[in-house]
Write a protein that holds these residues in place. Structure first.
Motif, mmCIF file in Angstrom:
data_model
loop_
_atom_site.group_PDB
_atom_site.id
_atom_site.type_symbol
_atom_site.label_atom_id
_atom_site.label_comp_id
_atom_site.label_asym_id
_atom_site.label_seq_id
_atom_site.Cartn_x
_atom_site.Cartn_y
_atom_site.Cartn_z
ATOM 1 N N ASP A 1 36.251 44.926 38.366
ATOM 2 C CA ASP A 1 37.266 45.406 39.302
ATOM 3 C C ASP A 1 38.470 44.480 39.193
ATOM 4 O O ASP A 1 38.673 43.563 39.996
ATOM 5 C CB ASP A 1 36.711 45.409 40.733
ATOM 6 N N ARG B 1 41.655 45.080 39.581
ATOM 7 C CA ARG B 1 42.631 45.188 40.661
ATOM 8 C C ARG B 1 42.208 44.355 41.873
ATOM 9 O O ARG B 1 43.044 43.698 42.519
ATOM 10 C CB ARG B 1 42.836 46.653 41.053
ATOM 11 N N GLN B 2 40.919 44.360 42.189
ATOM 12 C CA GLN B 2 40.434 43.530 43.297
ATOM 13 C C GLN B 2 40.618 42.052 42.987
ATOM 14 O O GLN B 2 41.044 41.270 43.848
ATOM 15 C CB GLN B 2 38.943 43.840 43.552
ATOM 16 N N VAL C 1 42.843 40.750 40.983
ATOM 17 C CA VAL C 1 44.269 40.444 41.039
ATOM 18 C C VAL C 1 44.745 40.332 42.484
ATOM 19 O O VAL C 1 45.509 39.415 42.830
ATOM 20 C CB VAL C 1 45.074 41.517 40.281
ATOM 21 N N ASP C 2 44.287 41.238 43.351
ATOM 22 C CA ASP C 2 44.705 41.193 44.750
ATOM 23 C C ASP C 2 44.255 39.898 45.418
ATOM 24 O O ASP C 2 44.972 39.332 46.252
ATOM 25 C CB ASP C 2 44.145 42.402 45.494
ATOM 26 N N SER D 1 41.134 44.084 31.689
ATOM 27 C CA SER D 1 42.013 45.007 32.404
ATOM 28 C C SER D 1 41.876 46.464 31.987
ATOM 29 O O SER D 1 42.078 47.361 32.812
ATOM 30 C CB SER D 1 43.478 44.569 32.226
ATOM 31 N N ASP E 1 44.532 48.759 33.224
ATOM 32 C CA ASP E 1 45.219 48.122 34.352
ATOM 33 C C ASP E 1 46.102 46.955 33.916
ATOM 34 O O ASP E 1 46.456 46.107 34.740
ATOM 35 C CB ASP E 1 44.200 47.629 35.384
ATOM 36 N N TYR F 1 49.197 46.486 35.905
ATOM 37 C CA TYR F 1 48.957 45.933 37.243
ATOM 38 C C TYR F 1 48.985 44.401 37.197
ATOM 39 O O TYR F 1 49.511 43.744 38.092
ATOM 40 C CB TYR F 1 47.594 46.420 37.759
#
Length: 707
Positions: free
Chosen positions: A332, A334-335, A337-338, A358, A361, A364
């Motif tokens: 994950d 995106r998780q 990165v967040d 990635s 992604d 992102y």
């Protein structure tokens, strides 16, 4: 104390603090100072000579100045090689060994004294490894050095008062945007104990810990905003490793000190309980510190007690790194990165790994980097930029080095990153660097610094004179390249050996020069010294027009006894001179660089020399690396192949150089801006930004260099 502080300031800054002596006529002493400095490759500025000329009794002052620069280039010790006539009179290796054996037989040395397991042991022969002449006899055997316009001349400038120079150096070191090397960190420790002044910003955590330890000793409140800041402070106050790389044996703290440390911990966690997540990473250190702080005795600080409860496993605090790791394991991105958006510096250090996970992604990740770049430090931006420039294709070899300069090498098994993604990230990073760089009307860069790596960390080099960061290139003029090592044993026996590996343009082994082979391909060795109670020096000469090798790779081996970080002194350096200059084996005016050798390992790889076909000379590429080696018996035969791998990895790597930085600065030129001149050192006249100041240009306050 004043003598030591004065020499430290001169060596570190090339500025001489003013003397407080009475006024008078010191013109004769000023002339003597100028002559003495020229002999070791230095020159007093007009202001410095004028200051000395106006002192009544400047002899002690000028003697300290000369002592400081002599120590800087390594001329404070006697460099006395085994062969008195070196570089002349070096015999054939086997003939020399036979002469040593004949000498032993003529002296009726018992067989059991020179044989080991039935084989001849050179180290047991009476004449082997022990000089048969004095230093005075060596001097008498050599003509004086004939000066050359190619000899190095380094300018010494007049500074402010000693108090002003101490303050200036303290603020420069404490506010450094790049981690300090070990020697500079030790200087900061001494200076922090003498002043309570604080710089406007202390970006490096190790520097903050040094200052906090000094504040703790004065009973002042420490400057902390993470629990790890408190741990570093305790390590520094205990005489341990402020970098947290080595285990520290904590001392017993006085009750007022325990109150200060626990109150600081409580305040940090009370403001942000999430910072408990940093504790598990160093749980053992926290448990040992808890045994010294007795947090259970201070119930008024429950949040501090939580720190040690987490370390003991009585409370759970999932670390930030752990949450990111779980997200990556679940693919994950995106998780992950967040989560990393909360720590921009950590995000930038994880970019390569994020991109490899990635998939679709990647954009992102690029957008997250675009958001993080404006608040990240300049050294992190430049480090990532350099990394990305080497990720379009696999590296020849991945060369890693820790803070002790210990190197290890592995193949690059990572898949290359997509070129379009790398290009997008490089554009983001360069745009941010250009945004924060100062606007100038013109950028002038001395040619000799174009291939110098911008110093982003003191850990990429070593203390000394003319020393540049790992990967930097330095042009050397002259017919003769001479490099040397000097060591002086401390409490025990120490046998260090200088050698050189010779490589062709394809980095294929073509021979070696060492105690087992005195001459090869025109290069020759000064002789093997096997002990150093009063110091020992070994040299290797490489006449440019005599050798055919493309690369010369010096190595220093700990054959037996004390290592580099155990002996009383250990250094490496190199000289460049013309063949007709004559002179002693060691001539300080011809020394281009000298570095301390204090790394953890038994084999040192300080530099690579490349013979240049165009022009006359060599190009030196700094390595500052140490190999683990063996506990005993390290020789060039056992390390030549791994040295070749290191050379391959370093030479083929792309670095963030002064030339690259200058290109970025030129993207921000303006007609009414100041002129920027970048050089290695400050000349007699004119203002420049020296290479060691360039990291400041990458930070918001960097424009002060151009004021």
């Amino acid at each position: 104390m004043t003598y030591l502080v004065l020499t430290t300031v001169i060596r570190r800054t090339l500025r001489v603090p003013t003397s407080t002596g009475a006024a008078g006529d010191g013109r004769a002493e000023a002339r003597r100072l100028d002559a003495a400095l020229l002999q070791v490759g230095f020159k007093a500025s007009k202001d410095l000579l004028g200051h000395v000329s106006g002192l009544a009794q400047p002899a002690a002052y000028t003697r300290t100045i000369v002592d400081a620069v002599r120590g800087l280039v390594g001329d404070d010790v006697q460099h006395n090689p085994y062969f008195k006539d070196f570089p002349h009179g070096v015999p054939d290796t086997v003939e020399f060994w036979a002469d040593c054996l004949r000498d032993a037989l003529s002296k009726n040395v018992p067989r059991d004294r020179v044989l080991h397991d039935g084989s001849l042991n050179l180290l047991l022969l009476p004449n082997y490894g022990v000089r048969l002449h004095t230093y005075e006899e060596l001097l008498a055997a050599h003509d004086d050095l004939i000066p050359s316009i190619k000899d190095r001349v380094t300018v010494l400038h007049l500074g402010g008062t000693l108090e002003e120079e101490i303050r200036r150096l303290y603020l420069e070191l404490s506010a450094s945007p790049a981690p300090l090397g070990e020697a500079d960190l030790e200087i900061l420790v001494e200076l922090a104990e003498q002043t309570s002044e604080l710089p406007d910003v202390i970006p490096i955590r190790e520097n903050r810990a040094v200052i906090n330890a000094a504040r703790l000793a004065r009973g002042a409140e420490p400057l902390v905003d993470t629990v790890t800041d408190v741990l570093r402070l305790a390590c520094q106050a205990s005489g341990g490793d402020v970098t947290l790389q080595q285990s520290t044996r904590f001392r017993s703290f006085r009750r007022p000190e325990r109150r200060v440390l626990l109150a600081a911990l409580d305040h940090v966690v009370a403001d942000n309980p999430g910072k408990l997540g940093d504790v598990p990473q160093r749980a053992e250190a926290w448990k040992r510190l808890g045994e010294r702080l007795h947090p259970h005795e201070f119930g008024q600080w429950p949040h501090a007690q939580d720190v040690f409860a987490v370390a003991r496993g009585e409370k759970t605090a999932r670390s930030f790194a752990g949450r990111v790791e779980i997200a990556l394991q679940d693919n994950d991105v995106r998780q992950a990165v967040d989560l990393l958006r909360q720590a921009p510096g950590v995000l930038l250090r994880q970019v390569d790994r994020l991109l490899r996970h990635s998939g679709n992604d990647a954009s992102y990740v690029v957008e997250a980097v675009r958001e993080a770049a404006p608040v990240a430090s300049g050294r992190v931006l430049c480090s990532l930029l350099e990394h990305l420039l080497n990720r379009r294709n696999p590296d020849a070899a991945r060369v890693f080095a820790n803070r002790g300069h210990r190197a290890w090498i592995t193949e690059d098994a990572r898949p290359p990153l997509a070129r379009e993604v790398v290009d997008a990230l490089v554009a983001v990073l360069e745009d941010e660097l250009v945004r924060r760089l100062p606007a100038v009307s013109e950028v002038v860069v001395d040619p000799e610094v174009l291939d110098v790596v911008v110093p982003l960390s003191g850990n990429a080099s070593e203390d000394g004179f003319g020393v540049l960061p790992r990967g930097s290139k330095l042009w050397l003029e002259g017919d003769l390249l001479r490099f040397f090592t000097y060591w002086r044993q401390n409490k025990h026996y120490a046998d260090h050996d200088l050698s050189a590996v010779l490589l062709d343009p394809g980095l294929v082994f073509r021979g070696q020069v060492s105690w087992t082979n005195y001459t090869e391909d025109g290069a020759y060795y000064s002789g093997d010294l096997t002990e150093a109670p009063e110091g020992a020096t070994e040299f290797i000469d490489v006449p440019r027009h005599a050798v055919t090798a493309k690369y010369v790779v010096p190595q220093v081996h700990v054959y037996s006894g004390e290592g580099f970080n155990e002996v009383a002194e250990s250094m490496f350096g190199f000289m460049a001179r013309d063949l007709d200059q004559k002179g002693k084996p060691f001539e300080p005016a011809t020394v281009r660089a000298r570095c301390e050798m204090r790394g953890y390992g038994k084999v040192a790889l300080p530099v690579i020399f490349e013979r240049v076909d165009e022009g006359e000379g060599w190009v030196a590429t700094w390595l500052h690396l140490y190999l683990r080696g063996m506990n005993w018996g390290n020789t060039v035969h056992g390390t030549r192949d791994i040295a070749r791998q290191v050379v391959s990895g370093v030479l083929r790597r792309k670095y963030f150089t002064v030339g690259r930085l200058a290109e970025l600065i030129r993207r921000k030129t303006t007609s009414d801006g100041p002129r920027l001149h970048i050089a290695l050192t400050r000349p007699e006249n004119g203002d420049v930004a020296t290479v060691d100041q360039l990291a400041n240009l990458l930070e918001p306050q960097g424009t002060s260099l151009l004021a």
